[in-house]
Design a protein around this motif. Structure first.
Motif, PDB file in Angstrom:
ATOM      1  N   ALA A  66      58.802  79.226 -67.080  1.00  0.00           N
ATOM      2  CA  ALA A  66      58.673  80.700 -66.971  1.00  0.00           C
ATOM      3  C   ALA A  66      58.573  81.618 -68.449  1.00  0.00           C
ATOM      4  N   LYS A  67      59.487  81.116 -69.025  1.00  0.00           N
ATOM      5  CA  LYS A  67      59.367  81.830 -70.650  1.00  0.00           C
ATOM      6  C   LYS A  67      58.279  81.496 -71.240  1.00  0.00           C
ATOM      7  N   LEU A  68      57.982  80.219 -71.280  1.00  0.00           N
ATOM      8  CA  LEU A  68      56.590  79.741 -71.950  1.00  0.00           C
ATOM      9  C   LEU A  68      55.470  80.502 -71.426  1.00  0.00           C
ATOM     10  N   ILE A  69      55.236  80.306 -70.144  1.00  0.00           N
ATOM     11  CA  ILE A  69      54.039  80.972 -69.445  1.00  0.00           C
ATOM     12  C   ILE A  69      54.062  82.446 -69.806  1.00  0.00           C
ATOM     13  N   SER A  70      55.111  83.107 -69.651  1.00  0.00           N
ATOM     14  CA  SER A  70      55.107  84.448 -69.960  1.00  0.00           C
ATOM     15  C   SER A  70      54.651  84.990 -71.158  1.00  0.00           C
ATOM     16  N   VAL A  71      54.875  84.159 -72.241  1.00  0.00           N
ATOM     17  CA  VAL A  71      54.143  84.325 -73.653  1.00  0.00           C
ATOM     18  C   VAL A  71      52.690  84.480 -73.410  1.00  0.00           C
ATOM     19  N   VAL A  72      52.129  83.425 -72.766  1.00  0.00           N
ATOM     20  CA  VAL A  72      50.707  83.241 -72.502  1.00  0.00           C
ATOM     21  C   VAL A  72      50.111  84.724 -71.686  1.00  0.00           C
ATOM     22  N   VAL A  73      51.003  84.933 -70.579  1.00  0.00           N
ATOM     23  CA  VAL A  73      50.426  85.888 -69.751  1.00  0.00           C
ATOM     24  C   VAL A  73      50.680  87.436 -70.720  1.00  0.00           C
ATOM     25  N   VAL A  78      48.089  92.003 -73.587  1.00  0.00           N
ATOM     26  CA  VAL A  78      47.975  92.816 -74.708  1.00  0.00           C
ATOM     27  C   VAL A  78      46.314  92.701 -74.961  1.00  0.00           C
ATOM     28  N   SER A  79      45.730  91.556 -74.712  1.00  0.00           N
ATOM     29  CA  SER A  79      44.467  91.583 -75.171  1.00  0.00           C
ATOM     30  C   SER A  79      43.636  92.486 -74.283  1.00  0.00           C
ATOM     31  N   THR A 124      66.618  79.529 -50.397  1.00  0.00           N
ATOM     32  CA  THR A 124      65.932  78.141 -50.784  1.00  0.00           C
ATOM     33  C   THR A 124      64.894  78.442 -51.810  1.00  0.00           C
ATOM     34  N   PRO A 125      65.100  77.722 -53.331  1.00  0.00           N
ATOM     35  CA  PRO A 125      64.273  77.968 -54.125  1.00  0.00           C
ATOM     36  C   PRO A 125      62.851  77.022 -53.839  1.00  0.00           C
ATOM     37  N   ASP A 126      61.768  77.564 -54.408  1.00  0.00           N
ATOM     38  CA  ASP A 126      60.700  76.406 -54.173  1.00  0.00           C
ATOM     39  C   ASP A 126      59.785  77.191 -55.386  1.00  0.00           C
ATOM     40  N   PRO A 127      59.180  76.421 -56.297  1.00  0.00           N
ATOM     41  CA  PRO A 127      58.366  76.642 -57.283  1.00  0.00           C
ATOM     42  C   PRO A 127      56.935  77.402 -56.910  1.00  0.00           C
ATOM     43  N   ARG A 128      56.617  77.188 -55.134  1.00  0.00           N
ATOM     44  CA  ARG A 128      55.535  77.788 -54.645  1.00  0.00           C
ATOM     45  C   ARG A 128      55.561  79.233 -54.280  1.00  0.00           C
ATOM     46  N   ARG A 129      56.786  79.810 -54.495  1.00  0.00           N
ATOM     47  CA  ARG A 129      57.085  81.009 -54.022  1.00  0.00           C
ATOM     48  C   ARG A 129      56.784  82.153 -55.175  1.00  0.00           C
ATOM     49  N   LEU A 130      55.462  82.441 -55.009  1.00  0.00           N
ATOM     50  CA  LEU A 130      54.817  83.066 -56.305  1.00  0.00           C
ATOM     51  C   LEU A 130      55.642  84.629 -56.543  1.00  0.00           C
ATOM     52  N   VAL A 131      56.507  84.998 -55.875  1.00  0.00           N
ATOM     53  CA  VAL A 131      56.954  86.483 -55.891  1.00  0.00           C
ATOM     54  C   VAL A 131      57.843  86.518 -57.261  1.00  0.00           C
ATOM     55  N   GLY A 132      58.679  85.367 -57.360  1.00  0.00           N
ATOM     56  CA  GLY A 132      59.644  84.936 -58.334  1.00  0.00           C
ATOM     57  C   GLY A 132      58.659  84.894 -59.910  1.00  0.00           C
ATOM     58  N   TRP A 133      57.729  84.242 -59.917  1.00  0.00           N
ATOM     59  CA  TRP A 133      56.690  84.126 -60.851  1.00  0.00           C
ATOM     60  C   TRP A 133      56.164  85.438 -61.418  1.00  0.00           C
ATOM     61  N   LEU A 134      55.731  86.283 -60.177  1.00  0.00           N
ATOM     62  CA  LEU A 134      55.025  87.461 -60.603  1.00  0.00           C
ATOM     63  C   LEU A 134      56.104  88.468 -61.279  1.00  0.00           C
ATOM     64  N   SER A 135      57.415  88.528 -60.682  1.00  0.00           N
ATOM     65  CA  SER A 135      58.384  89.412 -61.198  1.00  0.00           C
ATOM     66  C   SER A 135      58.564  88.953 -62.456  1.00  0.00           C
ATOM     67  N   TYR A 136      58.855  87.803 -62.910  1.00  0.00           N
ATOM     68  CA  TYR A 136      59.208  87.499 -64.209  1.00  0.00           C
ATOM     69  C   TYR A 136      58.174  87.702 -65.080  1.00  0.00           C
ATOM     70  N   PHE A 137      56.880  87.547 -64.977  1.00  0.00           N
ATOM     71  CA  PHE A 137      55.815  87.978 -65.844  1.00  0.00           C
ATOM     72  C   PHE A 137      55.646  89.516 -66.113  1.00  0.00           C
ATOM     73  N   ALA A 138      55.655  90.276 -64.935  1.00  0.00           N
ATOM     74  CA  ALA A 138      55.219  91.577 -64.789  1.00  0.00           C
ATOM     75  C   ALA A 138      56.526  92.172 -65.781  1.00  0.00           C
ATOM     76  N   VAL A 139      57.841  91.792 -65.626  1.00  0.00           N
ATOM     77  CA  VAL A 139      58.863  92.425 -66.518  1.00  0.00           C
ATOM     78  C   VAL A 139      58.652  92.104 -67.716  1.00  0.00           C
TER      79      VAL A 139
END
Length: 209
Positions: A66-73, A78-79, A124-139
């Motif tokens: 998530a940290k790595l992808i957040s850099v790209v996001v 910023v672009s 129950t954690p699941d990498p397909r639960r997009l809300v966790g990814w969206l929250s991380y990248f948004a913050v």
């Protein structure tokens, strides 16, 4: 401000700490200080929750990814911001546009986190639960973008002499936000739950806009 001994002492304190700020300038400075306090307070509140949200919904072992992808996001965000800066010269319009977008995003995420199956009640954690990814990248992207946007907005309204007087007080108020955000998380999460405290972060965005 009334000319009373208490008012004179307050004026003297402000003058000693931040320079000769005129009374008519103070409301504007306090407004911008409160604005920065909301930005910083909301960020640190949400930043304190983002790992918890990711661990519950996606799984803590995905945090490095998530940290790595957040850099790209963030680079893409910023672009996009750079493109908007070129097209929208009026800084307040740009501030309201981007601030409003983040406000909507965090309100939607807060609502999803309160859902029984999509949100935090499902442990129950699941990498397909997009809300966790969206929250991380948004913050992450919010922290990189909104502070820079605030200073761009503020710099467009102050000259060098005005900045020398005003910026110290603004930064001091921002520290109050950086203290209040994590404090609310530590005090209120157990009592009210992550979705409710997340909504408090979204309310900081509302106050900001």
């Amino acid at each position: 401000m009334r000319d009373t001994p208490r008012a004179r002492k307050l004026q003297q304190l402000i003058r000693t700490l931040y320079g000769d700020i005129r009374e008519k300038e103070l409301p504007r400075i306090l407004f911008l200080s409160a604005l920065l306090c909301c930005i910083i307070g909301g960020f640190w509140l949400l930043d304190s929750l983002k790992d918890t949200v990711l661990a519950t919904t996606v799984g803590l072992r995905y945090q490095p990814k998530a940290k790595l992808i957040s850099v790209v996001v963030t680079l893409f965000v910023v672009s996009g911001y750079t493109t908007l800066v070129r097209r929208i010269r009026h800084k307040p319009t740009l501030f309201y546009l981007i601030g409003g977008a983040y406000t909507l995003i965090f309100i939607v995420i807060g609502g999803l986190l309160a859902h029984e199956t999509i949100g935090m009640r499902n442990t129950t954690p699941d990498p397909r639960r997009l809300v966790g990814w969206l929250s991380y990248f948004a913050v992450e992207s919010y922290g990189s973008l909104m502070v820079a946007l605030f200073w761009a907005f503020t710099n467009s309204t102050y000259n060098l002499e005005g900045a020398k007087k005003a910026y110290g007080l603004m930064v001091a108020c921002a520290q109050l936000g950086s203290i209040a955000g994590p404090t609310l998380v530590s005090v209120g999460t157990e009592a009210y739950g992550v979705p409710t405290i997340y909504f408090c972060g979204a309310l900081c965005m509302v106050a900001m806009v």
